[in-house]
Design a protein around this motif. Structure first.
Motif, PDB file in Angstrom:
ATOM      1  N   GLN A  17      42.717  43.962  46.358  1.00  0.00           N
ATOM      2  CA  GLN A  17      43.132  42.834  45.527  1.00  0.00           C
ATOM      3  C   GLN A  17      44.580  42.423  45.792  1.00  0.00           C
ATOM      4  OE1 GLN A  17      42.108  44.176  41.515  1.00  0.00           O
ATOM      5  NE2 GLN A  17      40.333  42.833  41.541  1.00  0.00           N
ATOM      6  N   GLU A 196      40.995  28.092  38.690  1.00  0.00           N
ATOM      7  CA  GLU A 196      41.822  29.299  38.686  1.00  0.00           C
ATOM      8  C   GLU A 196      41.444  30.269  37.579  1.00  0.00           C
ATOM      9  OE1 GLU A 196      46.484  30.589  37.924  1.00  0.00           O
ATOM     10  OE2 GLU A 196      46.034  28.547  38.625  1.00  0.00           O
ATOM     11  N   GLN A 197      41.234  29.766  36.367  1.00  0.00           N
ATOM     12  CA  GLN A 197      40.922  30.664  35.256  1.00  0.00           C
ATOM     13  C   GLN A 197      39.565  31.329  35.432  1.00  0.00           C
ATOM     14  OE1 GLN A 197      42.949  31.763  33.014  1.00  0.00           O
ATOM     15  NE2 GLN A 197      41.369  33.083  32.120  1.00  0.00           N
ATOM     16  N   ILE A 199      38.126  31.970  38.297  1.00  0.00           N
ATOM     17  CA  ILE A 199      38.296  32.960  39.375  1.00  0.00           C
ATOM     18  C   ILE A 199      38.958  34.217  38.826  1.00  0.00           C
ATOM     19  CG2 ILE A 199      39.513  33.452  41.538  1.00  0.00           C
ATOM     20  CD1 ILE A 199      39.178  30.461  42.223  1.00  0.00           C
ATOM     21  N   ARG A 200      39.985  34.036  38.014  1.00  0.00           N
ATOM     22  CA  ARG A 200      40.690  35.182  37.440  1.00  0.00           C
ATOM     23  C   ARG A 200      39.743  36.037  36.594  1.00  0.00           C
ATOM     24  NH1 ARG A 200      46.021  35.826  37.025  1.00  0.00           N
ATOM     25  NH2 ARG A 200      46.338  33.597  37.472  1.00  0.00           N
ATOM     26  N   GLU A 201      38.952  35.395  35.739  1.00  0.00           N
ATOM     27  CA  GLU A 201      38.026  36.130  34.873  1.00  0.00           C
ATOM     28  C   GLU A 201      36.944  36.817  35.690  1.00  0.00           C
ATOM     29  OE1 GLU A 201      36.631  34.038  31.377  1.00  0.00           O
ATOM     30  OE2 GLU A 201      38.422  32.775  31.369  1.00  0.00           O
ATOM     31  N   CYS A 203      37.251  37.982  38.756  1.00  0.00           N
ATOM     32  CA  CYS A 203      37.861  39.163  39.381  1.00  0.00           C
ATOM     33  C   CYS A 203      38.067  40.285  38.377  1.00  0.00           C
ATOM     34  CB  CYS A 203      39.187  38.784  40.025  1.00  0.00           C
ATOM     35  SG  CYS A 203      39.031  37.677  41.444  1.00  0.00           S
ATOM     36  N   GLN A 204      38.373  39.937  37.138  1.00  0.00           N
ATOM     37  CA  GLN A 204      38.593  40.941  36.094  1.00  0.00           C
ATOM     38  C   GLN A 204      37.296  41.636  35.695  1.00  0.00           C
ATOM     39  OE1 GLN A 204      40.460  38.522  33.093  1.00  0.00           O
ATOM     40  NE2 GLN A 204      42.541  38.863  33.881  1.00  0.00           N
ATOM     41  N   THR A 223      48.190  32.293  44.675  1.00  0.00           N
ATOM     42  CA  THR A 223      47.571  32.255  43.340  1.00  0.00           C
ATOM     43  C   THR A 223      46.265  33.036  43.336  1.00  0.00           C
ATOM     44  OG1 THR A 223      48.567  30.108  42.836  1.00  0.00           O
ATOM     45  CG2 THR A 223      46.647  30.753  41.538  1.00  0.00           C
ATOM     46  N   LEU A 224      45.484  32.876  44.387  1.00  0.00           N
ATOM     47  CA  LEU A 224      44.227  33.621  44.485  1.00  0.00           C
ATOM     48  C   LEU A 224      44.495  35.127  44.521  1.00  0.00           C
ATOM     49  CD1 LEU A 224      42.326  31.397  47.085  1.00  0.00           C
ATOM     50  CD2 LEU A 224      41.877  31.571  44.620  1.00  0.00           C
ATOM     51  N   CYS A 227      45.200  36.277  41.145  1.00  0.00           N
ATOM     52  CA  CYS A 227      43.971  36.303  40.345  1.00  0.00           C
ATOM     53  C   CYS A 227      43.157  37.572  40.587  1.00  0.00           C
ATOM     54  CB  CYS A 227      43.108  35.082  40.663  1.00  0.00           C
ATOM     55  SG  CYS A 227      43.732  33.523  39.995  1.00  0.00           S
TER      56      CYS A 227
END
Length: 259
Positions: A17, A196-197, A199-201, A203-204, A223-224, A227
Protein backbone atom coordinates in the motif's frame (compact mmCIF):
# COMPACT_ATOMS: atom_id res chain seq x y z
CA UNK A 1 11.73 -23.15 -13.15
CA UNK A 2 13.72 -21.91 -10.14
CA UNK A 3 13.78 -18.38 -11.56
CA UNK A 4 10.01 -18.53 -12.07
CA UNK A 5 9.48 -19.61 -8.46
CA UNK A 6 11.62 -16.70 -7.28
CA UNK A 7 9.74 -14.27 -9.50
CA UNK A 8 6.42 -15.50 -8.13
CA UNK A 9 7.50 -14.71 -4.57
CA UNK A 10 8.92 -11.38 -5.70
CA UNK A 11 5.67 -10.45 -7.43
CA UNK A 12 3.65 -11.04 -4.26
CA UNK A 13 6.04 -8.77 -2.35
CA UNK A 14 5.59 -5.94 -4.86
CA UNK A 15 2.00 -5.35 -3.72
CA UNK A 16 2.38 -2.77 -0.96
CA UNK A 17 0.00 0.00 0.00
CA UNK A 18 2.81 2.45 0.78
CA UNK A 19 4.51 1.81 -2.58
CA UNK A 20 1.92 0.70 -5.15
CA UNK A 21 3.07 -1.45 -8.05
CA UNK A 22 2.78 0.50 -11.31
CA UNK A 23 2.00 -1.65 -14.33
CA UNK A 24 2.17 -0.16 -17.82
CA UNK A 25 0.34 -2.88 -19.72
CA UNK A 26 2.13 -4.55 -22.62
CA UNK A 27 0.65 -6.45 -25.56
CA UNK A 28 3.60 -8.33 -27.06
CA UNK A 29 7.28 -9.12 -26.44
CA UNK A 30 8.48 -5.89 -28.03
CA UNK A 31 6.28 -3.64 -25.91
CA UNK A 32 7.20 -5.68 -22.82
CA UNK A 33 10.91 -5.18 -23.51
CA UNK A 34 10.42 -1.43 -23.94
CA UNK A 35 8.46 -1.17 -20.69
CA UNK A 36 11.11 -3.21 -18.86
CA UNK A 37 13.89 -0.98 -20.23
CA UNK A 38 12.00 2.00 -18.78
CA UNK A 39 12.45 0.50 -15.32
CA UNK A 40 9.32 -1.57 -14.78
CA UNK A 41 9.46 -3.98 -11.84
CA UNK A 42 6.97 -6.32 -13.50
CA UNK A 43 5.19 -6.81 -16.81
CA UNK A 44 1.43 -7.13 -17.18
CA UNK A 45 -0.62 -7.69 -20.30
CA UNK A 46 -4.06 -6.25 -20.99
CA UNK A 47 -6.48 -8.48 -22.90
CA UNK A 48 -7.95 -5.62 -24.96
CA UNK A 49 -4.53 -4.52 -26.21
CA UNK A 50 -3.34 -8.06 -26.89
CA UNK A 51 -6.50 -8.89 -28.83
CA UNK A 52 -6.42 -5.73 -30.96
CA UNK A 53 -2.70 -6.10 -31.65
CA UNK A 54 -3.54 -9.51 -33.13
CA UNK A 55 -6.53 -8.21 -35.12
CA UNK A 56 -9.26 -9.51 -32.80
CA UNK A 57 -11.89 -7.99 -30.54
CA UNK A 58 -11.66 -8.35 -26.75
CA UNK A 59 -13.86 -10.88 -24.94
CA UNK A 60 -11.93 -14.12 -25.50
CA UNK A 61 -12.16 -13.70 -29.28
CA UNK A 62 -8.39 -14.16 -29.57
CA UNK A 63 -7.76 -17.92 -29.92
CA UNK A 64 -6.19 -19.34 -26.77
CA UNK A 65 -3.27 -20.85 -28.70
CA UNK A 66 -2.32 -17.30 -29.72
CA UNK A 67 -2.64 -16.18 -26.12
CA UNK A 68 -0.20 -18.89 -25.09
CA UNK A 69 2.25 -18.13 -27.90
CA UNK A 70 2.22 -14.46 -26.95
CA UNK A 71 2.73 -15.24 -23.26
CA UNK A 72 5.63 -17.52 -24.04
CA UNK A 73 7.39 -14.86 -26.13
CA UNK A 74 6.84 -12.17 -23.48
CA UNK A 75 8.19 -14.38 -20.68
CA UNK A 76 11.16 -15.49 -22.77
CA UNK A 77 12.25 -11.89 -23.31
CA UNK A 78 11.47 -10.54 -19.82
CA UNK A 79 13.75 -10.55 -16.79
CA UNK A 80 11.01 -9.43 -14.38
CA UNK A 81 7.81 -11.14 -13.17
CA UNK A 82 5.07 -11.42 -15.79
CA UNK A 83 1.33 -11.45 -15.07
CA UNK A 84 -1.20 -12.28 -17.77
CA UNK A 85 -4.77 -11.12 -18.32
CA UNK A 86 -6.72 -14.27 -19.17
CA UNK A 87 -10.15 -12.59 -19.09
CA UNK A 88 -12.62 -15.17 -17.71
CA UNK A 89 -10.19 -18.06 -17.96
CA UNK A 90 -11.12 -19.22 -21.47
CA UNK A 91 -13.17 -22.08 -20.05
CA UNK A 92 -16.79 -23.01 -19.48
CA UNK A 93 -16.00 -25.26 -16.51
CA UNK A 94 -13.56 -25.09 -13.57
CA UNK A 95 -11.72 -28.06 -15.05
CA UNK A 96 -11.13 -26.21 -18.32
CA UNK A 97 -9.96 -23.12 -16.46
CA UNK A 98 -7.56 -25.18 -14.34
CA UNK A 99 -6.08 -26.75 -17.48
CA UNK A 100 -5.70 -23.33 -19.12
CA UNK A 101 -4.03 -21.76 -16.09
CA UNK A 102 -1.56 -24.65 -15.95
CA UNK A 103 -0.58 -23.85 -19.54
CA UNK A 104 -0.16 -20.15 -18.69
CA UNK A 105 2.18 -21.10 -15.84
CA UNK A 106 4.12 -23.47 -18.09
CA UNK A 107 4.77 -20.51 -20.41
CA UNK A 108 6.53 -18.71 -17.55
CA UNK A 109 3.91 -16.38 -16.05
CA UNK A 110 3.71 -15.87 -12.28
CA UNK A 111 0.40 -14.03 -12.10
CA UNK A 112 -3.00 -13.88 -13.76
CA UNK A 113 -5.98 -11.57 -13.94
CA UNK A 114 -9.33 -13.35 -14.02
CA UNK A 115 -12.56 -11.41 -14.36
CA UNK A 116 -16.15 -12.06 -13.30
CA UNK A 117 -17.74 -10.54 -16.40
CA UNK A 118 -19.84 -12.94 -18.42
CA UNK A 119 -18.35 -13.85 -21.79
CA UNK A 120 -21.32 -12.22 -23.53
CA UNK A 121 -20.27 -8.94 -21.92
CA UNK A 122 -23.44 -8.12 -19.99
CA UNK A 123 -23.67 -8.98 -16.32
CA UNK A 124 -21.41 -10.90 -13.98
CA UNK A 125 -20.96 -14.48 -12.89
CA UNK A 126 -22.57 -15.17 -9.56
CA UNK A 127 -20.25 -15.02 -6.57
CA UNK A 128 -20.42 -18.80 -6.24
CA UNK A 129 -19.59 -19.35 -9.91
CA UNK A 130 -16.62 -17.02 -9.77
CA UNK A 131 -15.38 -18.61 -6.57
CA UNK A 132 -15.35 -21.94 -8.40
CA UNK A 133 -13.31 -20.37 -11.22
CA UNK A 134 -10.82 -18.88 -8.77
CA UNK A 135 -10.48 -22.16 -6.89
CA UNK A 136 -9.70 -23.82 -10.22
CA UNK A 137 -6.87 -21.33 -10.75
CA UNK A 138 -5.61 -22.08 -7.24
CA UNK A 139 -5.70 -25.79 -8.00
CA UNK A 140 -3.58 -25.16 -11.10
CA UNK A 141 -1.03 -23.25 -9.02
CA UNK A 142 -0.95 -26.03 -6.45
CA UNK A 143 -0.45 -28.63 -9.16
CA UNK A 144 2.47 -26.63 -10.55
CA UNK A 145 3.84 -25.90 -7.05
CA UNK A 146 4.08 -22.16 -7.65
CA UNK A 147 2.82 -19.15 -5.70
CA UNK A 148 0.77 -17.81 -8.60
CA UNK A 149 -0.63 -14.33 -7.85
CA UNK A 150 -4.35 -14.47 -8.67
CA UNK A 151 -5.78 -11.02 -9.26
CA UNK A 152 -9.58 -11.29 -9.19
CA UNK A 153 -11.22 -8.63 -11.32
CA UNK A 154 -14.78 -7.50 -10.66
CA UNK A 155 -16.61 -5.34 -13.18
CA UNK A 156 -19.25 -3.93 -10.81
CA UNK A 157 -18.05 -0.36 -11.29
CA UNK A 158 -16.87 -0.89 -14.88
CA UNK A 159 -20.36 -1.86 -16.07
CA UNK A 160 -22.04 1.14 -14.43
CA UNK A 161 -21.97 4.76 -15.61
CA UNK A 162 -19.55 6.87 -13.56
CA UNK A 163 -22.26 9.30 -12.51
CA UNK A 164 -24.21 6.43 -10.90
CA UNK A 165 -21.32 5.13 -8.77
CA UNK A 166 -22.29 5.06 -5.11
CA UNK A 167 -22.01 3.00 -1.93
CA UNK A 168 -24.33 0.35 -3.36
CA UNK A 169 -21.64 -0.50 -5.90
CA UNK A 170 -18.98 -0.27 -3.21
CA UNK A 171 -20.77 -2.68 -0.87
CA UNK A 172 -21.26 -5.19 -3.69
CA UNK A 173 -17.56 -4.90 -4.56
CA UNK A 174 -16.46 -5.41 -0.96
CA UNK A 175 -18.70 -8.47 -0.72
CA UNK A 176 -17.00 -9.94 -3.77
CA UNK A 177 -13.55 -9.01 -2.47
CA UNK A 178 -14.17 -11.05 0.68
CA UNK A 179 -15.68 -13.95 -1.28
CA UNK A 180 -12.85 -13.99 -3.81
CA UNK A 181 -10.23 -13.85 -1.04
CA UNK A 182 -11.94 -16.83 0.58
CA UNK A 183 -11.65 -18.67 -2.74
CA UNK A 184 -7.90 -18.01 -2.86
CA UNK A 185 -7.49 -14.71 -4.72
CA UNK A 186 -4.53 -12.56 -3.68
CA UNK A 187 -5.74 -9.24 -5.07
CA UNK A 188 -8.96 -7.53 -6.15
CA UNK A 189 -8.95 -5.54 -9.40
CA UNK A 190 -11.71 -2.93 -9.66
CA UNK A 191 -11.58 -1.11 -13.01
CA UNK A 192 -13.92 1.83 -13.44
CA UNK A 193 -13.87 3.11 -9.86
CA UNK A 194 -12.57 6.68 -9.79
CA UNK A 195 -14.11 8.47 -6.80
CA UNK A 196 -11.43 9.14 -4.18
CA UNK A 197 -13.64 8.43 -1.16
CA UNK A 198 -14.98 5.19 -2.62
CA UNK A 199 -11.42 4.06 -3.43
CA UNK A 200 -10.29 4.91 0.09
CA UNK A 201 -13.15 2.95 1.68
CA UNK A 202 -12.54 0.00 -0.64
CA UNK A 203 -8.88 -0.15 0.38
CA UNK A 204 -9.83 0.06 4.06
CA UNK A 205 -12.35 -2.76 3.85
CA UNK A 206 -10.86 -5.13 1.30
CA UNK A 207 -9.11 -8.19 2.83
CA UNK A 208 -6.68 -8.32 -0.11
CA UNK A 209 -4.63 -5.67 -1.99
CA UNK A 210 -6.62 -3.36 -4.27
CA UNK A 211 -5.74 -2.83 -7.93
CA UNK A 212 -7.31 0.02 -9.89
CA UNK A 213 -7.00 1.02 -13.56
CA UNK A 214 -5.72 4.54 -14.05
CA UNK A 215 -7.63 6.97 -16.25
CA UNK A 216 -7.95 10.72 -16.77
CA UNK A 217 -10.81 10.80 -14.25
CA UNK A 218 -8.70 9.26 -11.50
CA UNK A 219 -7.06 11.08 -8.59
CA UNK A 220 -3.29 11.50 -8.82
CA UNK A 221 -0.90 8.61 -8.14
CA UNK A 222 0.08 10.22 -4.83
CA UNK A 223 -3.59 10.44 -3.80
CA UNK A 224 -4.19 6.83 -4.78
CA UNK A 225 -1.18 5.85 -2.70
CA UNK A 226 -2.58 7.75 0.27
CA UNK A 227 -5.90 5.95 -0.23
CA UNK A 228 -4.14 2.60 0.16
CA UNK A 229 -4.10 1.34 -3.44
CA UNK A 230 -1.45 -1.39 -3.84
CA UNK A 231 -1.44 -1.79 -7.62
CA UNK A 232 -2.13 0.65 -10.45
CA UNK A 233 -2.42 -0.56 -14.03
CA UNK A 234 -3.00 1.34 -17.26
CA UNK A 235 -5.08 -1.16 -19.23
CA UNK A 236 -5.44 -0.37 -22.94
CA UNK A 237 -4.29 3.25 -22.66
CA UNK A 238 -0.59 2.71 -23.60
CA UNK A 239 -1.64 0.77 -26.72
CA UNK A 240 -4.22 3.39 -27.70
CA UNK A 241 -1.73 6.21 -27.17
CA UNK A 242 0.90 4.50 -29.32
CA UNK A 243 -1.58 3.62 -32.08
CA UNK A 244 -2.79 7.22 -32.19
CA UNK A 245 0.81 8.44 -32.53
CA UNK A 246 1.38 5.91 -35.33
CA UNK A 247 -1.80 7.03 -37.10
CA UNK A 248 -0.84 10.70 -36.95
CA UNK A 249 2.69 9.96 -38.19
CA UNK A 250 1.26 7.85 -41.02
CA UNK A 251 -1.14 10.63 -42.04
CA UNK A 252 1.77 13.06 -42.28
CA UNK A 253 3.95 10.59 -44.19
CA UNK A 254 1.21 9.69 -46.67
CA UNK A 255 0.57 13.37 -47.26
CA UNK A 256 4.21 13.77 -48.27
CA UNK A 257 5.25 15.41 -45.03
CA UNK A 258 8.07 14.49 -42.68
CA UNK A 259 7.31 11.36 -40.64
Amino acid sequence: MYQQLEQAQQFHQLHQQAHPLILVNAWDAGSAQTIQEAGALAIATGSWSVAHAHGYEDGEQLPFELVLANVQRICKHSDVPVTIDIEGGYGQTPEQIQHNVIQIIQCGAVGINMEDRLRAGDGLYSIQQQQAHLRAACAAADEMSIALFINARTDIFFQAAVETHDHTHLEATIQRAHAYAEAGAHGIFVPGICDEQLIRELCQQSPIPVNIMFSAEMPSISTLTACGVARISYGPHPYLQLMDALKQSSIRALAGQSF
